[in-house]
Design a protein around this motif. Structure first.
Motif, PDB file in Angstrom:
ATOM      1  N   CYS A  46       0.826  -1.213   0.000  1.00  0.00           N
ATOM      2  CA  CYS A  46       0.000   0.000   0.000  1.00  0.00           C
ATOM      3  C   CYS A  46       0.861   1.263   0.000  1.00  0.00           C
ATOM      4  N   ILE A  47       1.951   1.262   0.743  1.00  0.00           N
ATOM      5  CA  ILE A  47       2.847   2.422   0.750  1.00  0.00           C
ATOM      6  C   ILE A  47       3.434   2.628  -0.646  1.00  0.00           C
ATOM      7  N   ASN A  48       3.845   1.539  -1.300  1.00  0.00           N
ATOM      8  CA  ASN A  48       4.360   1.651  -2.668  1.00  0.00           C
ATOM      9  C   ASN A  48       3.294   2.203  -3.610  1.00  0.00           C
ATOM     10  N   TRP A  49       2.066   1.731  -3.434  1.00  0.00           N
ATOM     11  CA  TRP A  49       0.948   2.198  -4.253  1.00  0.00           C
ATOM     12  C   TRP A  49       0.758   3.699  -4.049  1.00  0.00           C
ATOM     13  N   SER A  50       0.862   4.157  -2.808  1.00  0.00           N
ATOM     14  CA  SER A  50       0.682   5.588  -2.532  1.00  0.00           C
ATOM     15  C   SER A  50       1.752   6.419  -3.226  1.00  0.00           C
ATOM     16  N   ILE A  51       2.967   5.893  -3.284  1.00  0.00           N
ATOM     17  CA  ILE A  51       4.058   6.603  -3.976  1.00  0.00           C
ATOM     18  C   ILE A  51       3.731   6.719  -5.458  1.00  0.00           C
ATOM     19  N   GLY A  52       3.307   5.601  -6.059  1.00  0.00           N
ATOM     20  CA  GLY A  52       2.960   5.600  -7.479  1.00  0.00           C
ATOM     21  C   GLY A  52       1.788   6.516  -7.802  1.00  0.00           C
ATOM     22  N   ALA A  53       0.893   6.701  -6.831  1.00  0.00           N
ATOM     23  CA  ALA A  53      -0.278   7.556  -7.043  1.00  0.00           C
ATOM     24  C   ALA A  53       0.006   9.026  -6.742  1.00  0.00           C
ATOM     25  N   GLY A  54       1.237   9.333  -6.331  1.00  0.00           N
ATOM     26  CA  GLY A  54       1.601  10.729  -6.084  1.00  0.00           C
ATOM     27  C   GLY A  54       1.134  11.276  -4.748  1.00  0.00           C
ATOM     28  N   PHE A  55       0.913  10.388  -3.781  1.00  0.00           N
ATOM     29  CA  PHE A  55       0.540  10.844  -2.442  1.00  0.00           C
ATOM     30  C   PHE A  55       1.749  11.490  -1.765  1.00  0.00           C
ATOM     31  N   PRO A  56       1.521  12.331  -0.741  1.00  0.00           N
ATOM     32  CA  PRO A  56       2.655  12.896   0.004  1.00  0.00           C
ATOM     33  C   PRO A  56       3.483  11.776   0.645  1.00  0.00           C
ATOM     34  N   ARG A  57       4.750  12.061   0.863  1.00  0.00           N
ATOM     35  CA  ARG A  57       5.626  11.086   1.524  1.00  0.00           C
ATOM     36  C   ARG A  57       5.089  10.743   2.893  1.00  0.00           C
ATOM     37  N   VAL A  58       5.205   9.459   3.231  1.00  0.00           N
ATOM     38  CA  VAL A  58       4.835   9.051   4.581  1.00  0.00           C
ATOM     39  C   VAL A  58       5.907   9.530   5.550  1.00  0.00           C
ATOM     40  N   ASN A  59       5.627   9.481   6.847  1.00  0.00           N
ATOM     41  CA  ASN A  59       6.578   9.932   7.855  1.00  0.00           C
ATOM     42  C   ASN A  59       7.855   9.098   7.798  1.00  0.00           C
ATOM     43  N   ASP A  60       8.918   9.628   8.404  1.00  0.00           N
ATOM     44  CA  ASP A  60      10.228   8.990   8.304  1.00  0.00           C
ATOM     45  C   ASP A  60      10.262   7.590   8.909  1.00  0.00           C
ATOM     46  N   THR A  61       9.534   7.373   9.992  1.00  0.00           N
ATOM     47  CA  THR A  61       9.532   6.052  10.635  1.00  0.00           C
ATOM     48  C   THR A  61       8.980   4.999   9.687  1.00  0.00           C
ATOM     49  N   VAL A  62       7.824   5.274   9.102  1.00  0.00           N
ATOM     50  CA  VAL A  62       7.204   4.330   8.171  1.00  0.00           C
ATOM     51  C   VAL A  62       8.019   4.237   6.884  1.00  0.00           C
ATOM     52  N   GLY A  63       8.504   5.374   6.406  1.00  0.00           N
ATOM     53  CA  GLY A  63       9.295   5.374   5.182  1.00  0.00           C
ATOM     54  C   GLY A  63      10.561   4.541   5.305  1.00  0.00           C
TER      55      GLY A  63
END
Length: 197
Positions: A159-176
């Motif tokens: 899901c995080i990868n999907w959010s990147i591909g969809a142009g969502f804002p970067r997730v926080n540093d811990t999750v990233g």
């Protein structure tokens, strides 16, 4: 040997990554959603599907659960408090990550243009960011559930990868940082490199 029906850049990747982690051989049929090939295995045309002998099984999370239970890995045993906690995490990720991304996709390109509500997209991005902040508080160790990887990790990273591909804002540093470490796993890279056939 298993067969995964679905394109690598889809929810089929979750099942492919799971199979790579399990060390189970599989082939892939590169089918997009709602294509004639996908509809051969699932009348709705949704992907992925998994062939296990004569069985045709569907839904990425159901498939990961099935594989974990069948092979006794990447999951807590059924009927244990650990499994209840793992299931709670999985269901939370479906509601708060996957469903948000799917709603965004439906209002971007899946639905006919006249049925889309583009005004909702900014609020979905904000909701995903809030949920990623909540996830940061829930990471219990190297994996979401502690010391052992489960399919919840696969679901979250996908899901995080999907959010990147969809142009969502970067997730926080811990999750990233956690997701970046998960993407370094050999099984993740092997699933990405898999050639259909």
């Amino acid at each position: 040997m298993y067969t995964v029906i679905g394109a690598t850049k889809s929810r089929a990747f979750r099942v492919m990554w799971m199979l790579e982690e399990l060390g189970e051989p599989y082939t892939q049929i590169d089918a997009g959603p709602r294509t004639p090939e996908a509809k051969k295995y699932n009348p709705t045309g949704k992907i992925p599907a998994l062939l296990d002998g004569n069985e045709v099984l569907t839904d990425s999370v159901a498939l990961m659960t099935y594989l974990g239970d069948k092979h006794g890995r990447l999951t807590a045993p059924a009927g244990t408090p650990e499994r209840a906690r793992q299931d709670a995490m999985t269901f939370w990720l479906i509601d708060e990550f996957d469903a948000v991304l799917w709603t965004y996709a439906k209002n971007s390109f899946v639905r006919p243009e006249a049925e889309r509500v583009p005004e909702i997209k900014d609020s979905l991005k904000a909701e995903f960011t809030r949920n990623a902040d909540l996830l940061a508080e829930r990471i219990k160790g190297p994996f979401l559930m502690g010391d052992q990887m489960t399919h919840a990790d696969i679901l979250a990273v996908h899901c995080i990868n999907w959010s990147i591909g969809a142009g969502f804002p970067r997730v926080n540093d811990t999750v990233g940082k956690w997701a970046a470490e998960m993407r370094e796993r050999d099984a993740f890279k092997a699933a990405q490199a898999k050639q259909p056939g």
